[in-house]
Structures are given as C-alpha cells and as structure tokens.
Design a protein around this motif. Sequence first.
Motif, PDB file in Angstrom:
ATOM      1  N   LYS A  44       0.774  -1.225   0.066  1.00  0.00           N
ATOM      2  CA  LYS A  44       0.004  -0.009  -0.205  1.00  0.00           C
ATOM      3  C   LYS A  44       0.775   1.341  -0.006  1.00  0.00           C
ATOM      4  N   GLU A  45       1.998   1.275   0.933  1.00  0.00           N
ATOM      5  CA  GLU A  45       2.800   2.661   1.067  1.00  0.00           C
ATOM      6  C   GLU A  45       3.594   2.487  -0.210  1.00  0.00           C
ATOM      7  N   ALA A  46       4.037   1.418  -0.843  1.00  0.00           N
ATOM      8  CA  ALA A  46       4.648   1.337  -1.996  1.00  0.00           C
ATOM      9  C   ALA A  46       4.210   2.078  -3.035  1.00  0.00           C
ATOM     10  N   GLY A  47       2.767   1.501  -3.166  1.00  0.00           N
ATOM     11  CA  GLY A  47       1.909   2.080  -4.249  1.00  0.00           C
ATOM     12  C   GLY A  47       1.903   3.729  -4.110  1.00  0.00           C
ATOM     13  N   ARG A  48       1.650   4.212  -2.732  1.00  0.00           N
ATOM     14  CA  ARG A  48       1.757   5.731  -2.828  1.00  0.00           C
ATOM     15  C   ARG A  48       2.787   6.369  -3.240  1.00  0.00           C
ATOM     16  N   TRP A  49       4.030   6.043  -3.217  1.00  0.00           N
ATOM     17  CA  TRP A  49       5.267   6.280  -3.328  1.00  0.00           C
ATOM     18  C   TRP A  49       5.603   6.175  -4.903  1.00  0.00           C
ATOM     19  N   TYR A  50       5.309   4.951  -5.509  1.00  0.00           N
ATOM     20  CA  TYR A  50       5.002   4.904  -7.097  1.00  0.00           C
ATOM     21  C   TYR A  50       4.287   6.020  -7.567  1.00  0.00           C
ATOM     22  N   LEU A  51       3.032   6.304  -6.971  1.00  0.00           N
ATOM     23  CA  LEU A  51       1.966   7.257  -7.531  1.00  0.00           C
ATOM     24  C   LEU A  51       2.594   8.600  -7.549  1.00  0.00           C
ATOM     25  N   THR A  52       3.410   9.205  -6.514  1.00  0.00           N
ATOM     26  CA  THR A  52       4.119  10.338  -6.254  1.00  0.00           C
ATOM     27  C   THR A  52       4.975  10.334  -7.379  1.00  0.00           C
ATOM     28  N   SER A  53       5.833   9.475  -7.594  1.00  0.00           N
ATOM     29  CA  SER A  53       6.820   9.489  -8.610  1.00  0.00           C
ATOM     30  C   SER A  53       6.236   9.603  -9.990  1.00  0.00           C
ATOM     31  N   ALA A  54       5.267   8.610 -10.334  1.00  0.00           N
ATOM     32  CA  ALA A  54       4.781   8.708 -11.485  1.00  0.00           C
ATOM     33  C   ALA A  54       4.005  10.049 -11.976  1.00  0.00           C
ATOM     34  N   LYS A  55       3.294  10.484 -10.931  1.00  0.00           N
ATOM     35  CA  LYS A  55       2.932  11.886 -11.248  1.00  0.00           C
ATOM     36  C   LYS A  55       3.949  13.121 -11.614  1.00  0.00           C
ATOM     37  N   ASP A  56       4.967  12.628 -11.060  1.00  0.00           N
ATOM     38  CA  ASP A  56       6.142  13.711 -11.364  1.00  0.00           C
ATOM     39  C   ASP A  56       6.810  13.246 -12.780  1.00  0.00           C
ATOM     40  N   GLY A  57       6.372  12.254 -13.450  1.00  0.00           N
ATOM     41  CA  GLY A  57       6.866  12.200 -14.669  1.00  0.00           C
ATOM     42  C   GLY A  57       7.884  10.966 -14.600  1.00  0.00           C
ATOM     43  N   GLU A  58       8.058  10.351 -13.758  1.00  0.00           N
ATOM     44  CA  GLU A  58       8.961   9.355 -13.766  1.00  0.00           C
ATOM     45  C   GLU A  58       8.307   7.824 -14.065  1.00  0.00           C
ATOM     46  N   ALA A  59       8.683   7.473 -15.398  1.00  0.00           N
ATOM     47  CA  ALA A  59       8.166   6.287 -16.203  1.00  0.00           C
ATOM     48  C   ALA A  59       8.273   4.901 -15.752  1.00  0.00           C
ATOM     49  N   ARG A  60       9.463   4.751 -14.900  1.00  0.00           N
ATOM     50  CA  ARG A  60       9.785   3.692 -14.293  1.00  0.00           C
ATOM     51  C   ARG A  60       8.511   3.316 -13.061  1.00  0.00           C
ATOM     52  N   ALA A  61       8.187   4.503 -12.431  1.00  0.00           N
ATOM     53  CA  ALA A  61       7.308   4.412 -11.328  1.00  0.00           C
ATOM     54  C   ALA A  61       6.008   4.282 -11.893  1.00  0.00           C
ATOM     55  N   ALA A  62       5.658   5.008 -12.987  1.00  0.00           N
ATOM     56  CA  ALA A  62       4.378   4.344 -13.566  1.00  0.00           C
ATOM     57  C   ALA A  62       4.149   2.820 -13.941  1.00  0.00           C
ATOM     58  N   CYS A  63       5.379   2.411 -14.722  1.00  0.00           N
ATOM     59  CA  CYS A  63       5.354   0.939 -14.673  1.00  0.00           C
ATOM     60  C   CYS A  63       5.025   0.128 -13.607  1.00  0.00           C
ATOM     61  N   ALA A  64       5.731   0.394 -12.659  1.00  0.00           N
ATOM     62  CA  ALA A  64       5.973  -0.282 -11.305  1.00  0.00           C
ATOM     63  C   ALA A  64       4.420  -0.291 -10.783  1.00  0.00           C
ATOM     64  N   LEU A  65       4.059   0.759 -10.747  1.00  0.00           N
ATOM     65  CA  LEU A  65       2.487   1.061 -10.350  1.00  0.00           C
ATOM     66  C   LEU A  65       1.628   0.221 -10.978  1.00  0.00           C
ATOM     67  N   GLY A  66       2.048   0.166 -12.186  1.00  0.00           N
ATOM     68  CA  GLY A  66       1.127  -0.690 -13.138  1.00  0.00           C
ATOM     69  C   GLY A  66       1.026  -2.050 -12.765  1.00  0.00           C
ATOM     70  N   PHE A  67       2.175  -2.685 -12.292  1.00  0.00           N
ATOM     71  CA  PHE A  67       2.360  -4.086 -12.197  1.00  0.00           C
ATOM     72  C   PHE A  67       1.506  -4.373 -10.692  1.00  0.00           C
ATOM     73  N   LEU A  68       1.839  -3.220  -9.726  1.00  0.00           N
ATOM     74  CA  LEU A  68       1.089  -3.591  -8.427  1.00  0.00           C
ATOM     75  C   LEU A  68      -0.226  -3.578  -8.508  1.00  0.00           C
ATOM     76  N   LEU A  69      -0.915  -2.721  -9.669  1.00  0.00           N
ATOM     77  CA  LEU A  69      -2.333  -2.806  -9.890  1.00  0.00           C
ATOM     78  C   LEU A  69      -2.867  -3.975 -10.438  1.00  0.00           C
ATOM     79  N   ARG A  70      -2.036  -4.686 -11.469  1.00  0.00           N
ATOM     80  CA  ARG A  70      -2.225  -5.897 -12.123  1.00  0.00           C
ATOM     81  C   ARG A  70      -2.369  -6.960 -10.918  1.00  0.00           C
ATOM     82  N   ASP A  71      -1.281  -6.982 -10.105  1.00  0.00           N
ATOM     83  CA  ASP A  71      -1.281  -7.943  -9.220  1.00  0.00           C
ATOM     84  C   ASP A  71      -2.543  -7.875  -8.172  1.00  0.00           C
ATOM     85  N   ALA A  72      -3.150  -6.764  -7.908  1.00  0.00           N
ATOM     86  CA  ALA A  72      -4.137  -6.234  -7.029  1.00  0.00           C
ATOM     87  C   ALA A  72      -5.483  -6.857  -7.785  1.00  0.00           C
TER      88      ALA A  72
END
Length: 617
Positions: free
Chosen positions: A250-278
């Motif tokens: 849950k906390e990992a997802g929040r930081w990925y989201l923060t990073s992704a919103k700031d334009g970090e593509a790798r964070a957006a990708c990682a967030l995608g995998f978290l959401l898929r697993d969920a």
Amino acid sequence: MDVMGDKATLFESGRIVQPARRDEVGEKGEAVETREAVVETGEAVEEVRNRLAAEAGDIEAMSVLGAMLLRRGDLDGAEPQLRAATAAGDRAAANNLGVLLHQRGYADEAAGWWRVAAVAGSAAAAHALGRHHRERGDEPAAEYWLRQSAEQGHTLGAYALADLLEHRGDEGAERWMRAGAERGHREAAYRLARTLDRRALEVQETGGDNGVSASGLEEAEQWYRQAAARGHRRAALNLGAILEKRGELKEAGRWYLTSAKDGEARAACALGFLLRDAGDIESAAVWWLRAAQVGDGNAANALGALHAERGETQTAERWYRAAMDAGDINGAYNLALLCAEQGRTAHAEQWYRRAAYSGHREAANALAILLLHGGDTTGAEPWFSKAAEAGSVDAAFNLGILHAGRGEETMALAWYERAAAAGHTEAALQVGIARLREGDEQTAERHLRCAAGGGSAEAAYRLATVLDARRPPPPAHELGEASHETSECEEWYERAATQGHRRAQVRVGMLAAARGDVVEAARWYREAAEGGSRNGAFNLGLLLAREGSEPEAALWWTRAADAGHGRAALRLALVYARRGELAEGQRWADRAVSLGPAEVSERAERLRDALRQELSA
C-alpha cells in the motif's frame, strides 16, 4: 551557471521582507486583496524604501536593491547598484554582481567578483567560483573553493564538493554528500541513499555480515524517504521498490504514484504491475500506457502481454515493437514467442535471433530449441552454449540432453551438474540417477533430495527406493498388534504416489497391504491400474481374489496380461482351467510362457502341457 540557491543564499543579505499572509476570499464574497497582490505591494514598498536610501548613499540599501532587481530579471537596473555596493566593500553585492555578469555571459569577469567575495568570506561565492573552475576543467582550483564553501556550512558547496570527489573516486565524497543531505539537499540525500543501497547489496552478494547489510539498507531507506518527501521522483521510485520488496504494497503504491505523477516512467510502470497483481487490470493498463508513451520498454512489453492474453495479437505486436524501439530486448523475445504461438516459425526464428544476438539468454535457448526441432543439431548447440554461459539454467540442462543423446555421458553429466547446482529439478534427478549407476549412493541421495524437494515425482520415488533398501527388517512383536510408524521412505513413496507416479502408487499399496490395510491398498492399486500400471492391475486382482471377488479380479488380470504381465496371464490360465474352460486356459498359458519371467514360463509351460493332454484325452 544557474542562479545559486534560494533567496538567502543568493542574496546573502537576509533582509528581504516577507509579507504577512492574508486570506484571498472574504466571508461574504467581498473582493479582497490577493496574496500575490500583497506580495507585489510589499516588494514595491520595500523597493521604494531601498531606492531612496540608496540614492542617499546607503551601501546596504544599494546591495539589497540590486539583489531585488536581479531577482526580478532587471539586470540593467541591478548592475549599477551592485557595482556601487561592491566598490564600497559589500561582499554580498560582489557575489550577486558575479551572478549578474554570469547571466550576461561574462564568465571570467563574474569569476573575478566571486573571488573577491569568496576571499571576503562568502560561502555562496566560493561555491560559485568552485563550479566555475570545474566547468573550465581546473579540478584542483574547483576542489579548493568548493571545500572553502562546504567547510563554512554551505549546502550547495557540500554537495558540489561531494560530486567532484565522487567523480574522482575519492573516499571523502560520502562525508560531504552526507553533509549536504543533512542540510536538506534532496539530490545529496538521494545519492547518499544510492551509495548505501549499492554497498549493502554488494555485502549481501558476497555473503557478508547480514547485520551490516541490513543496517545499510535501513539507512538508505531513510535517506530515500527524506529525498522523496522533498519531491525527488527517483528517490520516491526507489523507496517504493524497497517497500514493495518488503511486502508493504500500500505504501509502495503511494510512493510509486507520487513519482509517476512527477513524470517518472519507471514508477508508472511499477505502479501498473502493483495494480495488476491487485486485480485492477484496467488501471494497470492506464499507467503502463502512460509509461510506454514516454519510452519505457518494460511498460510496452507489459501492454503487449496484456493484449496478447486478450487475443489482440496485432496490438500486442505493435507494443512489442515499441519495446524494441525503446531499447528493450525483451520486446524481440516476446514478439518471437507470439510468432511461435501462431505457428510463424520463420518470423519466430528471426526475432529470437535478434534478441539472442543482443544477449538475451532465454532467447538464445529458445532459438536453439527451435533449430533442434528443425533437425539442425549443429546450429542449435552453439546457441545452447551461449545461453548456458550467460546463466540460462534451462540451456545447461538442454546441453546435457544433447550430449546424452549422442552417448557423451561425461559431458552430459557435467552440464546436468551445472544446471542442478542452479536449482534445476530435472537436472538434479539426472545427476542422482547417474550417481546411482556409479554406486555413489551418498551423492545420488543428495541430488535426489533436491529434485524431490523441487517437485519431481520420479526423484521422490527413487529416493524412497534408496532409503527403503537401507531399512532394517521390522521387529517381531510378541503381544498385541504390530505398531507402525511411517518411515521416511514411506513418506517419499506417498509423495510420489500423490503426484501420480504409478510405481510409487503400487509400492504404497503394497505397504498398506503388508500392514493389513486392505482398503487403502486397493485404493492405491486401483489408481495405479487406472493410470496404466500393469503391476497395479495385477496386485489389485490378487487383492480382489483374496476377498472372494474372482470375476472382478480376472478383469484386472486381463488388463495386466494384455499389457505384458506374465504372472497375470498365468493367473488367468489357472482361473479358466478351474472353470473347465480348457482352451481359454491353454491360450493364456501360452501367453504366460512367452511373457515370462523364467519362473513363470516354467510353471505356465507345465500347465499348458497338462491342459493340452486333458484336451486330447
């Protein structure tokens, strides 16, 4: 060179007036003065006050007025004020004059004024002068002035010095990076965290002290967290990865989201995998798309796989190609897999080759398998070797199969051992079998245990036979029922049996029968027989015959005899002889003679001769 630092470090005066905060909207919607207007008004008043004081000859006012105009971008208005204050010995004005001249493109003249200010004790000027010398390639001078700045407590100076020392591989870099981080420099905090992170991982990989590596990772996490809290998107990405690995999704997802919103593509990708697993595939696809559109190959591959699962092969292929264009060789490998599934062998080979030439070890292994299936053994072997040398466990196992097929047992065993050492279950089984043939029971047992633990039913059965052969005879009990404790070999037999191993099922049935558990024995014999085991069918027939169900027993003996079981054929010959069906009995006796083994053949031959005499009488 950019403007150095914030208001305080840039202008060094500490005399900039901060306007009081006011609400922007009144209680009943009355028009009120906005904060921006208040700021502008306050600055205008301050500027007028300083201008009047400067015109009256106040050096401090000249310096502050020049700083205010410089900040606003009014270089023409700022320069005379700063020059006048500098001429009067104001070091802050000298520093800011250097900033102004640097912005105008007069780097050497700017450096001259920075030197004046730095000699007078300006940490900001020493930092600016150090950067100037580094840009010119004069690292000794850069280090001198940056050290002067850092030792005076200047945050940017500490970071710039750490960067210079790290570039040179100097051990003192970490000290100054830590100093910058402790003073609030977010990039310093991030880079310090990266250093601690890498060091802890190196300790883990070399088998060092777990306590040391754990503490290093904990400290790295703290600095990542500080940098991320200050808006560092890569720190937020790394913090998310640490938390995800620890299971704090849950906390990992929040930081990925923060990073992704700031334009970090790798964070957006990682967030995608978290959401898929969920289980949230649609949201995952949104983030993968966002990452893929800015060139993240991993996200493009994920989108390709998603569309391939949905049967949308053209869209999948498009995303795999996008992954390749982004420099991700997995795109070529995945595209090859897609082509192979569609039966487009030539295209699959093409993409496997592209990925394999780029160093993709699994693509090299897959290419070798493709060539092997096409009969090109010569072409397959080098690719197996390349994949195995790159660390592909499957390729090492396949090389073992290749050499074994040629009768090159020594080479085959060497590759099997290599794959087994990396945890390949079937390779461990093959090593165990080979060592059993050589009589090295201890080594064989070790490998069979590895293979059995990895899920190999055959290994579990063979391990059970090894342990079974060592068992002492059961003790005799004078009174009461015989006690029975499940031995280790029985546990392995049962594990293999539950995995569908036919010989193990028969053996478990025999063990159950030996302890008088007829129901359990019949269950295992029947399961083995229905799976095609002729021994299972024969033993089930014996059990049924003892229970008085000879007609059903005959059915199972027939199945066993048809599968080549000599004793089952002899049993049928006896059954038909007792029934008086002599011709049928003679036929099964003939079959038993041909099937054997020798003892059965001898008995069957005597029975056949007797039946023949009876028929001719």
